[in-house]
Write a protein that holds these residues in place. Structure first.
Motif, PDB file in Angstrom:
ATOM      1  N   GLN A  23       0.828  -1.205   0.000  1.00 19.93           N
ATOM      2  CA  GLN A  23       0.000   0.000   0.000  1.00 19.93           C
ATOM      3  C   GLN A  23       0.863   1.256   0.000  1.00 19.93           C
ATOM      4  N   LEU A  24       1.934   1.240   0.791  1.00 22.33           N
ATOM      5  CA  LEU A  24       2.829   2.402   0.815  1.00 22.33           C
ATOM      6  C   LEU A  24       3.465   2.647  -0.548  1.00 22.33           C
ATOM      7  N   ILE A  25       3.878   1.564  -1.211  1.00 22.03           N
ATOM      8  CA  ILE A  25       4.489   1.707  -2.540  1.00 22.03           C
ATOM      9  C   ILE A  25       3.473   2.236  -3.539  1.00 22.03           C
ATOM     10  N   ARG A  26       2.288   1.628  -3.570  1.00 22.00           N
ATOM     11  CA  ARG A  26       1.242   2.094  -4.496  1.00 22.00           C
ATOM     12  C   ARG A  26       0.831   3.530  -4.186  1.00 22.00           C
ATOM     13  N   PHE A  27       0.675   3.833  -2.892  1.00 22.44           N
ATOM     14  CA  PHE A  27       0.305   5.190  -2.488  1.00 22.44           C
ATOM     15  C   PHE A  27       1.376   6.179  -2.946  1.00 22.44           C
ATOM     16  N   GLY A  28       2.635   5.805  -2.813  1.00 21.29           N
ATOM     17  CA  GLY A  28       3.734   6.670  -3.242  1.00 21.29           C
ATOM     18  C   GLY A  28       3.739   6.900  -4.742  1.00 21.29           C
ATOM     19  N   LEU A  29       3.539   5.828  -5.513  1.00 22.69           N
ATOM     20  CA  LEU A  29       3.516   5.973  -6.972  1.00 22.69           C
ATOM     21  C   LEU A  29       2.324   6.805  -7.436  1.00 22.69           C
ATOM     22  N   ILE A  30       1.170   6.480  -6.905  1.00 23.26           N
ATOM     23  CA  ILE A  30      -0.032   7.249  -7.257  1.00 23.26           C
ATOM     24  C   ILE A  30       0.120   8.683  -6.773  1.00 23.26           C
ATOM     25  N   GLY A  31       0.635   8.840  -5.560  1.00 19.69           N
ATOM     26  CA  GLY A  31       0.846  10.180  -5.015  1.00 19.69           C
ATOM     27  C   GLY A  31       1.797  11.010  -5.851  1.00 19.69           C
ATOM     28  N   GLY A  32       2.858  10.364  -6.350  1.00 22.36           N
ATOM     29  CA  GLY A  32       3.798  11.074  -7.221  1.00 22.36           C
ATOM     30  C   GLY A  32       3.118  11.576  -8.489  1.00 22.36           C
ATOM     31  N   PHE A  33       2.314  10.709  -9.093  1.00 26.10           N
ATOM     32  CA  PHE A  33       1.577  11.109 -10.294  1.00 26.10           C
ATOM     33  C   PHE A  33       0.604  12.247  -9.986  1.00 26.10           C
ATOM     34  N   CYS A  34      -0.128  12.104  -8.884  1.00 21.37           N
ATOM     35  CA  CYS A  34      -1.130  13.107  -8.534  1.00 21.37           C
ATOM     36  C   CYS A  34      -0.473  14.422  -8.089  1.00 21.37           C
ATOM     37  N   ALA A  35       0.711  14.327  -7.514  1.00 22.58           N
ATOM     38  CA  ALA A  35       1.456  15.536  -7.168  1.00 22.58           C
ATOM     39  C   ALA A  35       1.839  16.287  -8.438  1.00 22.58           C
ATOM     40  N   LEU A  36       2.172  15.542  -9.490  1.00 21.35           N
ATOM     41  CA  LEU A  36       2.464  16.194 -10.771  1.00 21.35           C
ATOM     42  C   LEU A  36       1.221  16.884 -11.328  1.00 21.35           C
ATOM     43  N   VAL A  37       0.078  16.239 -11.191  1.00 17.27           N
ATOM     44  CA  VAL A  37      -1.184  16.866 -11.610  1.00 17.27           C
ATOM     45  C   VAL A  37      -1.395  18.155 -10.814  1.00 17.27           C
ATOM     46  N   ASP A  38      -1.282  18.057  -9.493  1.00 14.59           N
ATOM     47  CA  ASP A  38      -1.479  19.195  -8.594  1.00 14.59           C
ATOM     48  C   ASP A  38      -0.501  20.319  -8.938  1.00 14.59           C
ATOM     49  N   PHE A  39       0.782  19.982  -9.000  1.00 14.63           N
ATOM     50  CA  PHE A  39       1.807  20.994  -9.240  1.00 14.63           C
ATOM     51  C   PHE A  39       1.670  21.608 -10.633  1.00 14.63           C
ATOM     52  N   GLY A  40       1.327  20.780 -11.611  1.00 11.44           N
ATOM     53  CA  GLY A  40       1.141  21.301 -12.964  1.00 11.44           C
ATOM     54  C   GLY A  40      -0.007  22.291 -13.042  1.00 11.44           C
ATOM     55  N   VAL A  41      -1.109  21.980 -12.373  1.00  9.88           N
ATOM     56  CA  VAL A  41      -2.246  22.905 -12.345  1.00  9.88           C
ATOM     57  C   VAL A  41      -1.845  24.193 -11.622  1.00  9.88           C
ATOM     58  N   TYR A  42      -1.154  24.051 -10.476  1.00 10.29           N
ATOM     59  CA  TYR A  42      -0.711  25.221  -9.690  1.00 10.29           C
ATOM     60  C   TYR A  42       0.199  26.127 -10.517  1.00 10.29           C
ATOM     61  N   MET A 108      -0.832  25.784   4.982  1.00 10.48           N
ATOM     62  CA  MET A 108       0.607  25.554   5.055  1.00 10.48           C
ATOM     63  C   MET A 108       1.322  26.265   3.914  1.00 10.48           C
ATOM     64  N   ASN A 109       0.720  26.257   2.732  1.00  8.00           N
ATOM     65  CA  ASN A 109       1.300  26.977   1.595  1.00  8.00           C
ATOM     66  C   ASN A 109       1.380  28.475   1.899  1.00  8.00           C
ATOM     67  N   ARG A 110       0.301  29.025   2.427  1.00 11.20           N
ATOM     68  CA  ARG A 110       0.274  30.453   2.781  1.00 11.20           C
ATOM     69  C   ARG A 110       1.341  30.754   3.834  1.00 11.20           C
ATOM     70  N   TRP A 111       1.452  29.900   4.850  1.00 11.74           N
ATOM     71  CA  TRP A 111       2.428  30.093   5.922  1.00 11.74           C
ATOM     72  C   TRP A 111       3.853  30.043   5.374  1.00 11.74           C
ATOM     73  N   MET A 112       4.117  29.084   4.491  1.00 12.18           N
ATOM     74  CA  MET A 112       5.457  28.975   3.897  1.00 12.18           C
ATOM     75  C   MET A 112       5.774  30.199   3.038  1.00 12.18           C
ATOM     76  N   ALA A 123       7.850  29.745  -4.053  1.00  8.24           N
ATOM     77  CA  ALA A 123       6.525  29.157  -4.295  1.00  8.24           C
ATOM     78  C   ALA A 123       6.610  27.638  -4.421  1.00  8.24           C
ATOM     79  N   THR A 124       7.661  27.153  -5.070  1.00  2.25           N
ATOM     80  CA  THR A 124       7.829  25.706  -5.226  1.00  2.25           C
ATOM     81  C   THR A 124       8.077  25.043  -3.880  1.00  2.25           C
ATOM     82  N   LEU A 125       8.952  25.601  -3.070  1.00  2.00           N
ATOM     83  CA  LEU A 125       9.240  25.037  -1.760  1.00  2.00           C
ATOM     84  C   LEU A 125       8.005  25.080  -0.851  1.00  2.00           C
ATOM     85  N   GLY A 126       7.267  26.183  -0.908  1.00  2.00           N
ATOM     86  CA  GLY A 126       6.024  26.274  -0.138  1.00  2.00           C
ATOM     87  C   GLY A 126       5.035  25.204  -0.546  1.00  2.00           C
ATOM     88  N   TRP A 127       4.926  24.961  -1.854  1.00  2.00           N
ATOM     89  CA  TRP A 127       4.031  23.916  -2.350  1.00  2.00           C
ATOM     90  C   TRP A 127       4.492  22.544  -1.874  1.00  2.00           C
TER      91      TRP A 127
END
Length: 154
Positions: A23-42, A108-112, A123-127
């Motif tokens: 689960q941790l491995i799958r969560f990490g892989l999926i999370g990495g992909f979804c982080a790219l989606v999130d970061f790309g939109v941002y 957390m983004n606002r605080w960073m 902005a990247t580090l805050g994200w």
């Protein structure tokens, strides 16, 4: 002939999911992909002019929603399939969890952005910090609350 082993005719219950490491491995892989989606939109929204307050917060909110919605459906299918259930309870748990992590991520983004010194990476580090915080909360709550696997006790 009488069997002397009381467990001779029983079979071990098969785990319904990939186990914690899987689960941790799958969560990490999926999370990495979804982080790219999130970061790309941002980054895309920031490039379109949503780079100053309050629009940067709106951009972070929109990107969070895009990334976490994608993550929910992929994790439901591939990571926590053993705990997948239909019904309003699981959807309600998802909505409650992501409401909390939404405010954690955007806050957390606002605080960073407030704490970090001016630089091209601010902005990247805050994200990254806001995403990491939300990710830890999400795994724990998805595994043990939203997609909790049914056991004989519950």
């Amino acid at each position: 002939m009488v069997a002397t082993d009381p467990h001779a005719n029983t079979t071990a219950a098969k785990p319904s999911g990939p186990g914690l490491l899987g689960q941790l491995i799958r969560f990490g892989l999926i999370g990495g992909f979804c982080a790219l989606v999130d970061f790309g939109v941002y980054q895309g929204l920031r490039a379109l002019g949503m780079d100053a307050t309050p629009w940067v917060d709106v951009a972070r909110a929109i990107s969070f929603i895009a990334g976490t919605t994608t993550a929910f459906f992929l994790n439901r299918k591939f990571t926590f399939a053993g705990g997948r259930q239909s019904g309003a309870g699981q959807i309600g748990g998802f909505i409650a969890l992501y409401t909390v992590t939404f405010f954690v991520a955007v806050g957390m983004n606002r605080w960073m952005l407030h704490l970090l010194p001016e630089s091209g990476w601010k902005a990247t580090l805050g994200w990254v910090v806001s995403q990491a915080t939300a990710t830890v909360i999400n795994f724990v709550m998805l595994k043990w609350v939203v997609f909790r696997e049914k056991t004989e006790e519950n």
